[in-house]
Design a protein around this motif. Structure first.
Motif, short mmCIF file in Angstrom:
data_model
loop_
_atom_site.label_atom_id
_atom_site.label_comp_id
_atom_site.label_asym_id
_atom_site.label_seq_id
_atom_site.Cartn_x
_atom_site.Cartn_y
_atom_site.Cartn_z
N TRP A 286 0.84 -1.21 0.00
CA TRP A 286 0.00 0.00 0.00
C TRP A 286 0.88 1.25 0.00
CZ3 TRP A 286 -1.32 4.42 2.69
CH2 TRP A 286 -2.59 4.97 2.44
N ASN A 287 1.91 1.27 0.82
CA ASN A 287 2.82 2.42 0.86
C ASN A 287 3.51 2.65 -0.48
OD1 ASN A 287 2.17 2.77 3.53
ND2 ASN A 287 4.16 2.14 4.35
N MET A 288 3.91 1.57 -1.13
CA MET A 288 4.56 1.71 -2.43
C MET A 288 3.58 2.20 -3.50
SD MET A 288 7.81 1.14 -2.09
CE MET A 288 7.53 2.11 -0.58
N ALA A 289 2.31 1.86 -3.36
CA ALA A 289 1.30 2.41 -4.27
C ALA A 289 1.20 3.93 -4.10
CB ALA A 289 -0.05 1.75 -4.03
N GLN A 290 1.34 4.40 -2.86
CA GLN A 290 1.30 5.85 -2.64
C GLN A 290 2.52 6.53 -3.26
OE1 GLN A 290 -1.73 6.37 -1.46
NE2 GLN A 290 -1.65 4.13 -1.24
N LEU A 291 3.69 5.88 -3.14
CA LEU A 291 4.88 6.42 -3.79
C LEU A 291 4.69 6.46 -5.31
CD1 LEU A 291 7.85 7.37 -3.80
CD2 LEU A 291 8.51 4.95 -3.84
N ALA A 292 4.19 5.38 -5.88
CA ALA A 292 3.98 5.32 -7.32
C ALA A 292 3.07 6.45 -7.79
CB ALA A 292 3.39 3.96 -7.71
N THR A 293 2.05 6.75 -7.02
CA THR A 293 1.13 7.83 -7.39
C THR A 293 1.86 9.16 -7.52
OG1 THR A 293 -0.72 6.71 -6.32
CG2 THR A 293 -0.93 9.09 -6.65
N THR A 294 2.80 9.41 -6.62
CA THR A 294 3.51 10.70 -6.66
C THR A 294 4.41 10.83 -7.87
OG1 THR A 294 5.51 10.00 -5.44
CG2 THR A 294 3.57 10.66 -4.13
N LEU A 295 4.79 9.71 -8.49
CA LEU A 295 5.73 9.74 -9.60
C LEU A 295 5.05 9.88 -10.96
CD1 LEU A 295 8.15 6.91 -8.40
CD2 LEU A 295 8.38 9.38 -8.06
N VAL A 296 3.74 9.68 -11.01
CA VAL A 296 3.02 9.74 -12.29
C VAL A 296 3.20 11.09 -13.00
CG1 VAL A 296 0.73 9.67 -13.35
CG2 VAL A 296 1.35 7.95 -11.64
N PRO A 297 3.18 12.24 -12.30
CA PRO A 297 3.34 13.52 -13.01
C PRO A 297 4.68 13.68 -13.72
CG PRO A 297 2.41 13.89 -10.84
CD PRO A 297 2.84 12.46 -10.88
N LEU A 298 5.65 12.85 -13.39
CA LEU A 298 6.96 12.95 -14.03
C LEU A 298 7.03 12.20 -15.36
CD1 LEU A 298 9.24 12.43 -10.90
CD2 LEU A 298 8.50 14.58 -11.94
N MET A 299 5.98 11.46 -15.67
CA MET A 299 5.98 10.62 -16.87
C MET A 299 5.26 11.33 -18.01
SD MET A 299 7.67 8.09 -15.68
CE MET A 299 7.43 6.68 -16.76
N PRO A 300 5.77 11.20 -19.24
CA PRO A 300 5.14 11.89 -20.37
C PRO A 300 3.74 11.39 -20.69
CG PRO A 300 6.90 10.43 -21.12
CD PRO A 300 7.00 10.50 -19.64
N ASP A 301 3.48 10.13 -20.45
CA ASP A 301 2.17 9.54 -20.70
C ASP A 301 1.63 9.02 -19.38
OD1 ASP A 301 -0.03 7.96 -21.34
OD2 ASP A 301 0.82 7.28 -23.24
N GLY A 302 0.74 9.78 -18.78
CA GLY A 302 0.24 9.43 -17.46
C GLY A 302 -0.48 8.11 -17.42
N GLU A 303 -1.30 7.81 -18.44
CA GLU A 303 -2.05 6.57 -18.46
C GLU A 303 -1.12 5.37 -18.57
OE1 GLU A 303 -5.55 4.37 -21.08
OE2 GLU A 303 -5.26 6.54 -21.24
N ALA A 304 -0.10 5.48 -19.41
CA ALA A 304 0.87 4.40 -19.54
C ALA A 304 1.66 4.22 -18.25
CB ALA A 304 1.82 4.68 -20.70
N ALA A 305 1.97 5.36 -17.59
CA ALA A 305 2.70 5.29 -16.32
C ALA A 305 1.89 4.56 -15.27
CB ALA A 305 3.04 6.69 -15.85
N VAL A 306 0.59 4.86 -15.20
CA VAL A 306 -0.26 4.18 -14.22
C VAL A 306 -0.24 2.68 -14.45
CG1 VAL A 306 -2.65 3.86 -13.48
CG2 VAL A 306 -1.75 6.18 -13.78
N GLN A 307 -0.29 2.27 -15.71
CA GLN A 307 -0.29 0.84 -16.02
C GLN A 307 1.04 0.18 -15.64
OE1 GLN A 307 -1.34 0.47 -20.15
NE2 GLN A 307 -3.49 1.05 -19.82
N SER A 308 2.16 0.83 -16.00
CA SER A 308 3.46 0.23 -15.70
C SER A 308 3.75 0.25 -14.21
CB SER A 308 4.58 0.95 -16.47
OG SER A 308 4.70 2.30 -16.07
N PHE A 309 3.40 1.35 -13.54
CA PHE A 309 3.62 1.42 -12.10
C PHE A 309 2.73 0.41 -11.37
CE2 PHE A 309 5.04 6.18 -12.07
CZ PHE A 309 6.15 5.83 -12.82
N SER A 310 1.49 0.26 -11.84
CA SER A 310 0.58 -0.69 -11.20
C SER A 310 1.12 -2.11 -11.32
CB SER A 310 -0.81 -0.61 -11.84
OG SER A 310 -1.41 0.64 -11.59
#
Length: 469
Positions: A286-310
């Motif tokens: 759960w904590n790592m999911a919160q970290l992943a959320t904070t990193l999404v704005p740094l990615m050029p494609d937010g939707e793709a980032a959510v998929q790869s981070f997930s």
């Protein structure tokens, strides 16, 4: 020779919105109670022969040359509830030396104190000193204890308590909550700066934000498995207490289990068991999911980032499980995990749960052939032991050596820590010094420290542990 700490202070070079410059608050009558001379030497600290000078510096009463004291900003989820601004409310980072932070805990108020007094009483200072150094001796990534100082002043909790300051050493104090603070402020530039700083400091092989996240997840997956393997319960796994480095940090209401209970809770503030022993693997995901959320704005494609981070986060339970299987297999003498080994491990743990067997002593007794003494249901254990013995016959390594090197004889048991704190309050540091000597070699024959292997009597049992704030 005067105390010399060769500060570099890279965190102080970051934008000033990451922290508040803050000197520690002097205390009335500092007295050095403990100093970790080997750790100091490894950090390149010299001139440590003058206890009075050490007491001045490590109480916060004197700022050493080269230090740039500051309080760090972070946010966090506390028991799942969002708190937008936390920060170092009772701690000051003096600076860094040889790649490690030196931080004072209990050193007075900061801009993040939120009406707190910024102090610590002596009990949590000595608890963290003992437990963090015990974790280091157990081979578990952790912050370290450099010094403990009494202040000569009382702090007020339920009643007046003697004050103390702890000097903590860490490879950094960057937390999941540090990223969350910048994310909440929509500070994308700050997030990028922090990611680059964290990569350079902790994960230099990471070539991207995604690889950085994967590296943090891998470090945390192994860390939590190591906690589980020694029966350690952190007690307050909030995102602000989760270090990017993969070190155990913030020993507040932490504890080691005596009787094995998968849902054991000690923390007085964990009223619903969120951070119980067996919940820790799920909480770190759960904590790592919160970290992943904070990193999404740094990615050029937010939707793709959510998929790869997930995908990275969803795979984390498999990583933790693999580490736990490997570590618990070694605890029963197996160095090559094979089909059926997990069942063998689970069946032993089920027996221990049923009987409330002592976690540490049961595993330590396995190579001596005396584990049956820890289990009430002897017939069921005898059947398990026959299966286990058959499996050991196929083990290519020396099972006895594997178990002795994996299962500690000594842990910082809660009742011994409470005894030590009670004595220290009365001015007697002998129990502290004895605990430190014993816990420095936890896998050795306890010899003169054999009494410290005894579980608590019913009258000695510690049912709750407390934060130091």
């Amino acid at each position: 020779m005067s105390l010399n700490i060769p500060f570099q202070n890279t965190y102080a070079r970051l934008p000033d919105r990451f922290f508040a410059k803050q000197a520690p608050t002097p205390v009335r009558a500092p007295k050095l109670l403990a100093f970790n001379a080997p750790l100091a030497a490894s950090l390149g600290i010299t001139g440590t022969d003058d206890d009075a000078q050490l007491a001045q510096v490590f109480s916060g009463s004197a700022v050493p040359d080269g230090a740039e004291p500051l309080a760090q900003l972070y946010s966090g989820h506390q028991f799942g509830n969002w708190n937008p601004q936390l920060g170092d409310g009772r701690a000051v980072l003096l600076g860094e030396t040889n790649g490690y932070d030196i931080q004072l805990k209990g050193s007075g108020t900061t801009p993040y104190s939120r009406r707190g007094d910024g102090r610590s009483w002596l009990g949590p200072v000595l608890r963290e000193y003992v437990v963090s150094e015990a974790m280091h001796a157990l081979g578990i990534p952790t912050t370290r204890a450099l010094a403990a100082v009494s202040t000569g002043e009382d702090v007020f909790r339920e009643r007046p308590m003697p004050g103390g300051v702890m000097t903590r050493v860490a490879s950094s104090h960057i937390r999941v909550g540090t990223f969350q603070a910048l994310y909440a402020r929509k500070d994308v530039e700050g997030l990028e700066t922090l990611v680059n700083f964290a990569i350079n400091r902790h994960y230099p092989d990471a070539q991207s934000v995604t690889e950085f996240l994967a590296s943090v997840i891998a470090a945390q997956a192994e860390l939590i498995a190591r906690w589980m393997s020694v029966g350690f319960i952190h007690g307050v796994m909030n995102t602000d207490n989760c270090a990017i480095s993969g070190e155990t940090i913030d020993y507040g209401p932490c504890a080691f289990m005596d009787a094995y209970n998968p849902m054991q809770v000690f923390s007085s503030i964990d009223r619903h068991g969120r951070y119980a022993y067996d919940n820790q693997p799920g909480i770190i995901v759960w904590n790592m999911a919160q970290l992943a959320t904070t990193l999404v704005p740094l990615m050029p494609d937010g939707e793709a980032a959510v998929q790869s981070f997930s995908a990275l986060v969803h795979d984390m339970p498999n990583q933790i499980a693999a580490h736990q299987t490997r570590l618990f297999a070694a605890k029963i003498g197996l160095t090559e995990v094979r089909q059926g080994d997990q069942t063998l491990i689970d069946d032993l743990l089920d027996l221990m749960t049923k009987d409330g067997a002592d976690f540490t002593n049961t595993f330590r007794a396995l190579p001596a052939g005396s584990a049956m003494d820890q289990i009430a249901d002897r017939d069921t254990f005898a059947a398990w032991e026959r299966r286990w013995s058959d499996r050991l016959q196929t083990e290519p390594q020396n099972p006895q050596a594997t178990m002795r090197a994996t299962n500690p004889a000594l842990i910082p048991r809660n009742h011994r820590i409470e005894e030590m704190i009670g004595a220290a309050i009365e001015g007697d540091m002998a129990p502290f010094e004895r605990l430190m000597a014993a816990l420095a070699t936890p896998f050795s024959d306890p010899a003169e420290f054999s009494d410290l292997t005894r579980p608590p009597l019913e009258t000695e049992r510690v049912h709750q542990t407390f934060c130091g704030t």
